[in-house]
Design a protein around this motif. Structure first.
Motif, PDB file in Angstrom:
ATOM      1  N   UNK A  31      28.510  20.121   3.921  1.00 37.66           N
ATOM      2  CA  UNK A  31      29.740  19.394   4.266  1.00 37.66           C
ATOM      3  C   UNK A  31      30.597  20.186   5.244  1.00 37.66           C
ATOM      4  N   UNK A  32      31.252  19.466   6.138  1.00 39.92           N
ATOM      5  CA  UNK A  32      32.175  20.087   7.076  1.00 39.92           C
ATOM      6  C   UNK A  32      33.598  20.056   6.521  1.00 39.92           C
ATOM      7  N   UNK A  33      34.422  20.956   6.991  1.00 42.41           N
ATOM      8  CA  UNK A  33      35.830  21.036   6.599  1.00 42.41           C
ATOM      9  C   UNK A  33      35.982  21.078   5.088  1.00 42.41           C
ATOM     10  N   UNK A  34      35.141  21.893   4.451  1.00 44.52           N
ATOM     11  CA  UNK A  34      35.204  22.083   2.990  1.00 44.52           C
ATOM     12  C   UNK A  34      35.072  20.768   2.239  1.00 44.52           C
ATOM     13  N   UNK A  35      34.313  19.861   2.809  1.00 44.54           N
ATOM     14  CA  UNK A  35      34.075  18.589   2.144  1.00 44.54           C
ATOM     15  C   UNK A  35      35.148  17.557   2.348  1.00 44.54           C
ATOM     16  N   UNK A  36      36.141  17.808   3.208  1.00 53.17           N
ATOM     17  CA  UNK A  36      37.251  16.879   3.402  1.00 53.17           C
ATOM     18  C   UNK A  36      37.094  16.013   4.643  1.00 53.17           C
ATOM     19  N   UNK A  37      36.001  16.181   5.375  1.00 55.07           N
ATOM     20  CA  UNK A  37      35.876  15.485   6.660  1.00 55.07           C
ATOM     21  C   UNK A  37      35.011  14.237   6.599  1.00 55.07           C
ATOM     22  N   UNK A  38      34.368  13.953   5.461  1.00 54.93           N
ATOM     23  CA  UNK A  38      33.451  12.822   5.332  1.00 54.93           C
ATOM     24  C   UNK A  38      32.236  12.967   6.254  1.00 54.93           C
ATOM     25  N   UNK A  39      31.924  14.205   6.632  1.00 57.09           N
ATOM     26  CA  UNK A  39      30.780  14.446   7.497  1.00 57.09           C
ATOM     27  C   UNK A  39      30.070  15.714   7.045  1.00 57.09           C
ATOM     28  N   UNK A  40      28.781  15.771   7.375  1.00 55.94           N
ATOM     29  CA  UNK A  40      27.973  16.952   7.073  1.00 55.94           C
ATOM     30  C   UNK A  40      27.206  17.358   8.318  1.00 55.94           C
ATOM     31  N   UNK A  41      26.837  18.646   8.362  1.00 56.23           N
ATOM     32  CA  UNK A  41      26.006  19.158   9.443  1.00 56.23           C
ATOM     33  C   UNK A  41      24.605  19.416   8.891  1.00 56.23           C
ATOM     34  N   UNK A  42      23.601  18.815   9.537  1.00 57.72           N
ATOM     35  CA  UNK A  42      22.216  18.980   9.112  1.00 57.72           C
ATOM     36  C   UNK A  42      21.451  19.713  10.217  1.00 57.72           C
ATOM     37  N   UNK A  43      20.974  20.917   9.934  1.00 56.21           N
ATOM     38  CA  UNK A  43      20.292  21.722  10.956  1.00 56.21           C
ATOM     39  C   UNK A  43      18.849  21.290  11.163  1.00 56.21           C
ATOM     40  N   UNK A  44      18.667  20.050  11.620  1.00 59.13           N
ATOM     41  CA  UNK A  44      17.327  19.540  11.915  1.00 59.13           C
ATOM     42  C   UNK A  44      17.225  19.270  13.406  1.00 59.13           C
ATOM     43  N   UNK A  45      16.036  19.428  13.941  1.00 60.73           N
ATOM     44  CA  UNK A  45      15.842  19.295  15.378  1.00 60.73           C
ATOM     45  C   UNK A  45      15.700  17.849  15.829  1.00 60.73           C
ATOM     46  N   UNK A  46      15.295  16.959  14.924  1.00 59.92           N
ATOM     47  CA  UNK A  46      14.966  15.597  15.349  1.00 59.92           C
ATOM     48  C   UNK A  46      15.252  14.613  14.228  1.00 59.92           C
ATOM     49  N   UNK A  47      15.974  13.542  14.539  1.00 58.46           N
ATOM     50  CA  UNK A  47      16.166  12.418  13.623  1.00 58.46           C
ATOM     51  C   UNK A  47      15.763  11.150  14.360  1.00 58.46           C
ATOM     52  N   UNK A  48      14.887  10.361  13.748  1.00 60.93           N
ATOM     53  CA  UNK A  48      14.453   9.091  14.326  1.00 60.93           C
ATOM     54  C   UNK A  48      15.056   7.934  13.559  1.00 60.93           C
ATOM     55  N   UNK A  49      15.345   6.863  14.290  1.00 61.42           N
ATOM     56  CA  UNK A  49      15.980   5.680  13.722  1.00 61.42           C
ATOM     57  C   UNK A  49      14.980   4.531  13.683  1.00 61.42           C
ATOM     58  N   UNK A  50      14.766   3.967  12.496  1.00 58.10           N
ATOM     59  CA  UNK A  50      13.867   2.832  12.316  1.00 58.10           C
ATOM     60  C   UNK A  50      14.645   1.606  11.854  1.00 58.10           C
ATOM     61  N   UNK A  51      14.229   0.455  12.338  1.00 56.08           N
ATOM     62  CA  UNK A  51      14.742  -0.821  11.851  1.00 56.08           C
ATOM     63  C   UNK A  51      13.586  -1.571  11.202  1.00 56.08           C
ATOM     64  N   UNK A  52      13.708  -1.855   9.922  1.00 54.99           N
ATOM     65  CA  UNK A  52      12.666  -2.538   9.160  1.00 54.99           C
ATOM     66  C   UNK A  52      13.159  -3.944   8.851  1.00 54.99           C
ATOM     67  N   UNK A  53      12.421  -4.961   9.309  1.00 59.23           N
ATOM     68  CA  UNK A  53      12.815  -6.359   9.130  1.00 59.23           C
ATOM     69  C   UNK A  53      11.883  -7.043   8.143  1.00 59.23           C
ATOM     70  N   UNK A  54      12.456  -7.887   7.292  1.00 52.64           N
ATOM     71  CA  UNK A  54      11.697  -8.687   6.340  1.00 52.64           C
ATOM     72  C   UNK A  54      12.226 -10.113   6.401  1.00 52.64           C
ATOM     73  N   UNK A  55      11.459 -11.119   5.972  1.00 54.35           N
ATOM     74  CA  UNK A  55      11.931 -12.500   6.056  1.00 54.35           C
ATOM     75  C   UNK A  55      13.060 -12.777   5.078  1.00 54.35           C
ATOM     76  N   UNK A  56      13.916 -13.700   5.470  1.00 54.43           N
ATOM     77  CA  UNK A  56      15.033 -14.067   4.595  1.00 54.43           C
ATOM     78  C   UNK A  56      14.574 -14.887   3.398  1.00 54.43           C
ATOM     79  N   UNK A  57      13.508 -15.650   3.584  1.00 50.87           N
ATOM     80  CA  UNK A  57      13.057 -16.565   2.525  1.00 50.87           C
ATOM     81  C   UNK A  57      12.195 -15.827   1.515  1.00 50.87           C
ATOM     82  N   UNK A  58      12.508 -16.005   0.244  1.00 47.86           N
ATOM     83  CA  UNK A  58      11.666 -15.482  -0.819  1.00 47.86           C
ATOM     84  C   UNK A  58      11.866 -14.017  -1.140  1.00 47.86           C
ATOM     85  N   UNK A  59      12.800 -13.345  -0.471  1.00 43.61           N
ATOM     86  CA  UNK A  59      13.071 -11.932  -0.747  1.00 43.61           C
ATOM     87  C   UNK A  59      14.463 -11.828  -1.372  1.00 43.61           C
TER      88      UNK A  59
END
Length: 206
Positions: A31-59
């Motif tokens: 956590x940043x700012x002793x946990x008061x900032x609502x943010x954290x620092x993650x020492x990772x080199x790469x973050x990928x973003x995925x969007x997973x879609x499923x049908x609206x019907x029956x789920x």
């Protein structure tokens, strides 16, 4: 440039929302700012973003996407984003629910769908997965290592077209109950495209 013990000129990583969906899978998030900032620092080199879609019907809208990193054995359960239009027009076939994932590039992930109430596995007929980022900094074009586990709800491929009105949707025009001397039938009227009509999803695993 210094917040707590992070120097953004020299330290490599990401500042993320201080939310378990962001901070559970990466290792070493603080956590940043002793946990008061609502943010954290993650020492990772790469973050990928995925969007997973499923049908609206029956789920069910309480379906969760469970993601397990098999290297660290850490896991998260992600709720879906359900379009409010589904509540007023649930038959429109193009409506889908979305799950958005932000995953460290060095993990190996197994994903599955489960009921939030019972934890029972289910498969949402089809799953469409795309990257929402384009080769972000630090990733070097590397693809995520992920797969889906559907063993708890195996495919039933002997009968792709199942009986029941709840399995059919419309893709435009209007659907009406009509009758003639032969009995009742459904008719699709007011079509403005050859693609308008009654449609249904089939299990893409088949």
């Amino acid at each position: 440039n210094n917040i707590d013990y992070v120097n953004f000129e020299t330290d490599s990583g990401y500042v993320v929302s201080d939310n378990p969906l962001w901070t559970t899978l990466p290792t070493g998030c603080t956590p940043l700012a002793s946990g008061l900032s609502c943010a954290s620092f993650c020492p990772v080199m790469c973050i990928r973003s995925l969007k997973v879609s499923v049908p609206s019907a029956g789920v069910p809208t309480n379906t969760l996407l469970r993601v397990i990193d098999t290297i660290t054995d850490r896991s998260i359960e992600v709720p879906g984003e359900w379009d409010s239009k589904m509540m007023t027009d649930p038959e429109w076939y193009m409506l889908t629910a979305f799950y958005r994932l932000y995953l460290p590039g060095d993990g190996e992930y197994v994903m599955s769908f489960v009921s939030a109430e019972s934890g029972s596995p289910l498969w949402p007929t089809f799953v469409d997965t795309i990257y929402e980022d384009t080769d972000p900094d630090g990733c070097g074009g590397e693809q995520l290592q992920y797969s889906y586990d559907d063993s708890g709800d195996p495919a039933q491929c002997d009968q792709l077209i199942k009986n029941g009105a709840e399995t059919w949707l419309h893709s435009g025009g209007g659907v009406f109950n009509e009758t003639d001397s032969n009995g009742w039938f459904l008719e699709n009227k007011d079509r403005d495209s050859y693609a308008n009509g009654l449609v249904r999803y089939v299990d893409t695993r088949c």
